[in-house]
Design a protein around this motif. Sequence first.
Motif, PDB file in Angstrom:
ATOM      1  N   ILE A 200      40.494  48.645  37.874  1.00 25.91           N
ATOM      2  CA  ILE A 200      38.974  48.877  38.141  1.00 25.91           C
ATOM      3  C   ILE A 200      38.666  50.532  38.026  1.00 25.91           C
ATOM      4  O   ILE A 200      37.504  50.948  37.819  1.00 25.91           O
ATOM      5  CB  ILE A 200      38.590  48.519  39.757  1.00 25.91           C
ATOM      6  CG1 ILE A 200      39.730  49.464  40.607  1.00 25.91           C
ATOM      7  CG2 ILE A 200      38.789  46.751  39.923  1.00 25.91           C
ATOM      8  CD1 ILE A 200      38.795  49.589  42.112  1.00 25.91           C
TER       9      ILE A 200
ATOM     10  N   LEU B 174      41.079  41.598  39.790  1.00 24.64           N
ATOM     11  CA  LEU B 174      40.595  43.102  39.909  1.00 24.64           C
ATOM     12  C   LEU B 174      41.705  43.861  40.709  1.00 24.64           C
ATOM     13  O   LEU B 174      42.121  43.522  41.786  1.00 24.64           O
ATOM     14  CB  LEU B 174      39.141  43.168  40.753  1.00 24.64           C
ATOM     15  CG  LEU B 174      38.074  42.154  40.075  1.00 24.64           C
ATOM     16  CD1 LEU B 174      36.870  42.405  40.985  1.00 24.64           C
ATOM     17  CD2 LEU B 174      37.809  42.636  38.683  1.00 24.64           C
TER      18      LEU B 174
ATOM     19  N   TRP C  47      35.160  49.006  42.759  1.00 24.18           N
ATOM     20  CA  TRP C  47      35.363  47.619  43.006  1.00 24.18           C
ATOM     21  C   TRP C  47      34.277  46.728  42.507  1.00 24.18           C
ATOM     22  O   TRP C  47      34.308  45.936  41.747  1.00 24.18           O
ATOM     23  CB  TRP C  47      36.056  47.190  44.255  1.00 24.18           C
ATOM     24  CG  TRP C  47      37.449  47.457  44.679  1.00 24.18           C
ATOM     25  CD1 TRP C  47      37.706  48.676  45.238  1.00 24.18           C
ATOM     26  CD2 TRP C  47      38.585  47.047  44.387  1.00 24.18           C
ATOM     27  NE1 TRP C  47      39.199  48.606  45.410  1.00 24.18           N
ATOM     28  CE2 TRP C  47      39.518  47.756  44.881  1.00 24.18           C
ATOM     29  CE3 TRP C  47      38.853  45.394  43.778  1.00 24.18           C
ATOM     30  CZ2 TRP C  47      41.112  47.218  44.870  1.00 24.18           C
ATOM     31  CZ3 TRP C  47      40.137  45.363  43.619  1.00 24.18           C
ATOM     32  CH2 TRP C  47      41.260  46.055  44.280  1.00 24.18           C
ATOM     33  N   ALA C  48      33.119  47.105  43.098  1.00 17.74           N
ATOM     34  CA  ALA C  48      31.846  46.377  42.946  1.00 17.74           C
ATOM     35  C   ALA C  48      31.384  46.564  41.533  1.00 17.74           C
ATOM     36  O   ALA C  48      31.063  45.433  40.673  1.00 17.74           O
ATOM     37  CB  ALA C  48      30.715  46.872  43.973  1.00 17.74           C
TER      38      ALA C  48
ATOM     39  N   ALA D  75      33.460  44.457  39.376  1.00 23.40           N
ATOM     40  CA  ALA D  75      33.047  42.907  39.574  1.00 23.40           C
ATOM     41  C   ALA D  75      31.647  42.502  38.630  1.00 23.40           C
ATOM     42  O   ALA D  75      31.728  41.540  37.987  1.00 23.40           O
ATOM     43  CB  ALA D  75      32.622  42.433  40.943  1.00 23.40           C
TER      44      ALA D  75
ATOM     45  N   ALA E 176      36.677  36.023  40.590  1.00 24.51           N
ATOM     46  CA  ALA E 176      37.092  37.370  40.750  1.00 24.51           C
ATOM     47  C   ALA E 176      38.147  37.178  41.788  1.00 24.51           C
ATOM     48  O   ALA E 176      37.847  36.729  42.846  1.00 24.51           O
ATOM     49  CB  ALA E 176      36.040  38.274  40.911  1.00 24.51           C
TER      50      ALA E 176
ATOM     51  N   ILE F  33      40.609  39.875  44.098  1.00 26.23           N
ATOM     52  CA  ILE F  33      40.695  41.122  44.622  1.00 26.23           C
ATOM     53  C   ILE F  33      42.406  41.128  44.774  1.00 26.23           C
ATOM     54  O   ILE F  33      42.840  40.326  45.699  1.00 26.23           O
ATOM     55  CB  ILE F  33      40.127  41.232  45.944  1.00 26.23           C
ATOM     56  CG1 ILE F  33      38.624  41.617  45.751  1.00 26.23           C
ATOM     57  CG2 ILE F  33      40.535  42.577  46.584  1.00 26.23           C
ATOM     58  CD1 ILE F  33      37.850  41.455  46.919  1.00 26.23           C
TER      59      ILE F  33
ATOM     60  N   VAL G 133      35.819  46.574  50.684  1.00 24.38           N
ATOM     61  CA  VAL G 133      36.124  46.024  49.207  1.00 24.38           C
ATOM     62  C   VAL G 133      35.457  44.569  49.058  1.00 24.38           C
ATOM     63  O   VAL G 133      34.813  44.274  48.133  1.00 24.38           O
ATOM     64  CB  VAL G 133      37.245  46.299  48.950  1.00 24.38           C
ATOM     65  CG1 VAL G 133      37.477  45.451  47.359  1.00 24.38           C
ATOM     66  CG2 VAL G 133      38.017  47.658  48.682  1.00 24.38           C
TER      67      VAL G 133
ATOM     68  N   VAL H  98      32.296  43.752  46.738  1.00 18.59           N
ATOM     69  CA  VAL H  98      32.594  42.733  45.550  1.00 18.59           C
ATOM     70  C   VAL H  98      31.701  41.441  45.842  1.00 18.59           C
ATOM     71  O   VAL H  98      30.985  40.948  44.991  1.00 18.59           O
ATOM     72  CB  VAL H  98      33.968  42.513  45.541  1.00 18.59           C
ATOM     73  CG1 VAL H  98      34.144  41.382  44.409  1.00 18.59           C
ATOM     74  CG2 VAL H  98      34.710  43.682  44.949  1.00 18.59           C
ATOM     75  N   ARG H  99      31.731  41.009  47.072  1.00 19.24           N
ATOM     76  CA  ARG H  99      30.760  39.689  47.174  1.00 19.24           C
ATOM     77  C   ARG H  99      29.418  39.875  46.964  1.00 19.24           C
ATOM     78  O   ARG H  99      28.740  39.051  46.527  1.00 19.24           O
ATOM     79  CB  ARG H  99      31.313  39.339  48.529  1.00 19.24           C
ATOM     80  CG  ARG H  99      30.626  37.979  49.114  1.00 19.24           C
ATOM     81  CD  ARG H  99      31.157  36.620  48.189  1.00 19.24           C
ATOM     82  NE  ARG H  99      30.314  36.543  47.197  1.00 19.24           N
ATOM     83  CZ  ARG H  99      30.721  35.441  46.252  1.00 19.24           C
ATOM     84  NH1 ARG H  99      31.412  34.435  46.733  1.00 19.24           N
ATOM     85  NH2 ARG H  99      29.968  35.318  45.102  1.00 19.24           N
TER      86      ARG H  99
ATOM     87  N   TRP I  77      29.283  40.520  43.155  1.00 17.08           N
ATOM     88  CA  TRP I  77      29.526  39.075  42.455  1.00 17.08           C
ATOM     89  C   TRP I  77      28.745  38.023  42.719  1.00 17.08           C
ATOM     90  O   TRP I  77      28.372  37.789  43.894  1.00 17.08           O
ATOM     91  CB  TRP I  77      31.181  38.792  42.803  1.00 17.08           C
ATOM     92  CG  TRP I  77      31.739  37.490  42.208  1.00 17.08           C
ATOM     93  CD1 TRP I  77      32.253  36.460  42.571  1.00 17.08           C
ATOM     94  CD2 TRP I  77      32.191  37.475  40.865  1.00 17.08           C
ATOM     95  NE1 TRP I  77      32.941  35.716  41.788  1.00 17.08           N
ATOM     96  CE2 TRP I  77      32.786  36.368  40.478  1.00 17.08           C
ATOM     97  CE3 TRP I  77      32.376  38.473  39.797  1.00 17.08           C
ATOM     98  CZ2 TRP I  77      33.292  35.901  39.350  1.00 17.08           C
ATOM     99  CZ3 TRP I  77      32.915  38.160  38.379  1.00 17.08           C
ATOM    100  CH2 TRP I  77      33.419  36.842  38.236  1.00 17.08           C
TER     101      TRP I  77
ATOM    102  N   LEU J 257      34.775  33.890  45.074  1.00 18.45           N
ATOM    103  CA  LEU J 257      35.613  35.215  45.152  1.00 18.45           C
ATOM    104  C   LEU J 257      36.828  34.965  45.836  1.00 18.45           C
ATOM    105  O   LEU J 257      37.036  33.877  46.758  1.00 18.45           O
ATOM    106  CB  LEU J 257      35.009  36.120  45.888  1.00 18.45           C
ATOM    107  CG  LEU J 257      35.593  37.490  46.373  1.00 18.45           C
ATOM    108  CD1 LEU J 257      35.864  38.249  45.103  1.00 18.45           C
ATOM    109  CD2 LEU J 257      34.793  38.153  47.277  1.00 18.45           C
TER     110      LEU J 257
END
Length: 369
Positions: free
Chosen positions: A67, A107, A170-171, A174, A185, A187, A224, A228-229, A232, A238
């Motif tokens: 990432i 990721l 991280w976001a 994504a 995705a 993690i 994280v 990401v959620r 994404w 996820l």
Amino acid sequence: MSKLFTPVHLAVPEGPGLTLRNRTVLAPMCQYSVTTLDGVPHAWHLAHLGARAAGGFGLVFTEAAAITAQGRISDQDAGIWNDAQGRAWSPIVDFIHSQGAAAGIQLAHAGGKASTYAWLPQQVAEHKIGSISATDGGWETLGPAETEIFGLTSPWSMTLEQIAASVQDWADAALRADAAGFDVAQIHAAHGYLVHQFLSPLTNTRTDAYGGSFENRTRYAREVITAVRAAWPAHKPLAIRFSGDDWVEGGWRIADTVRFAAEAFELGVSAFDLSSAGIGKYHGPSGPGFQVPLAAAVKQAVPDAFVTAVGMINDPSQAEQVLVTGSADGVSIGRAALKNPNWPAVAASELGASRDDIPFAAQYWRAHW
Ligand code: FNR
């Protein structure tokens, strides 16, 4: 019909979710093949992942895709930290789709295990093992604390500003993965890399809000997951990969994973893959299916999630047993799929699937005739 080749549905916060044609998952596997050192995947990644999509996998995961450049394990890792990389993944994803498989991206941020030589025969022969020397282009690494792992160069302890920036990385990754067309995705929270480094008391010796208690050590992972959620799309699942156990007294243990998996599920993670270890010398069990009990424990905690077992699941009937006993909902296959990209097609045949139910590429139909 075997359970292994029964379709499975992955839930999502919004919409119908994702149905996989079967329960075989290609485990994420570093290829150390980016020769231009810019993190851009190319023909090798297409051939490698494409062959396994054609070989019948339900879900094909990329290798650990960095990432950030700093978060690469080696300088030959593929990445997802810029748009050029995102654009290069897109035709690979399209090809995976064309073969009837779903495409997942892992990721990843290696934290204090970044900046190491690629683990390939030539480097090993030249004794290029462990941290890349400064003269060879090694770079500074980051971690929750300055704990040395496996004799690698110690990372810098992350400041609160660096933690916040990292969560954003991280976001952003994504978002790029979504634009590239990936369906899932994952993690990477396993194998002693950055997220695991925060989770484990072996590496996280911080005394601020990100270290100490279970709640504090899981804070970075929660942030994280949440970031990401949010980035994404809600209609895409996820996933997370844990090291279910450090196999060391005083480390991150399966009870911690079970507790945290339930929290992760509440935060919107709907697929869990259970590996183990990655910090320090290996003290755990080995042998066929040695990590299946970790998946079984998590499956009990999050019965509505898609839980996969991984690790020396090489034999189709063994894989089928993992599912039939309810230990997991699917299996991730690593090295057996390096030996045989058609592992799923062969497994389906061995488990007695009719010719119409064997997942093979049309071009290969006469192999099953
Ligand atoms: C791996 N593994 C791995 N795991 C991960 O989470 N991200 C990765 O990028 C890699 N890279 C990688 C490269 C290679 C060449 C191998 C063999 C393994 C671990 C892998 O996903 C899997 O968990 C293990 O290989 C155990 O499963 P098998 O091989 O016994 O089926």
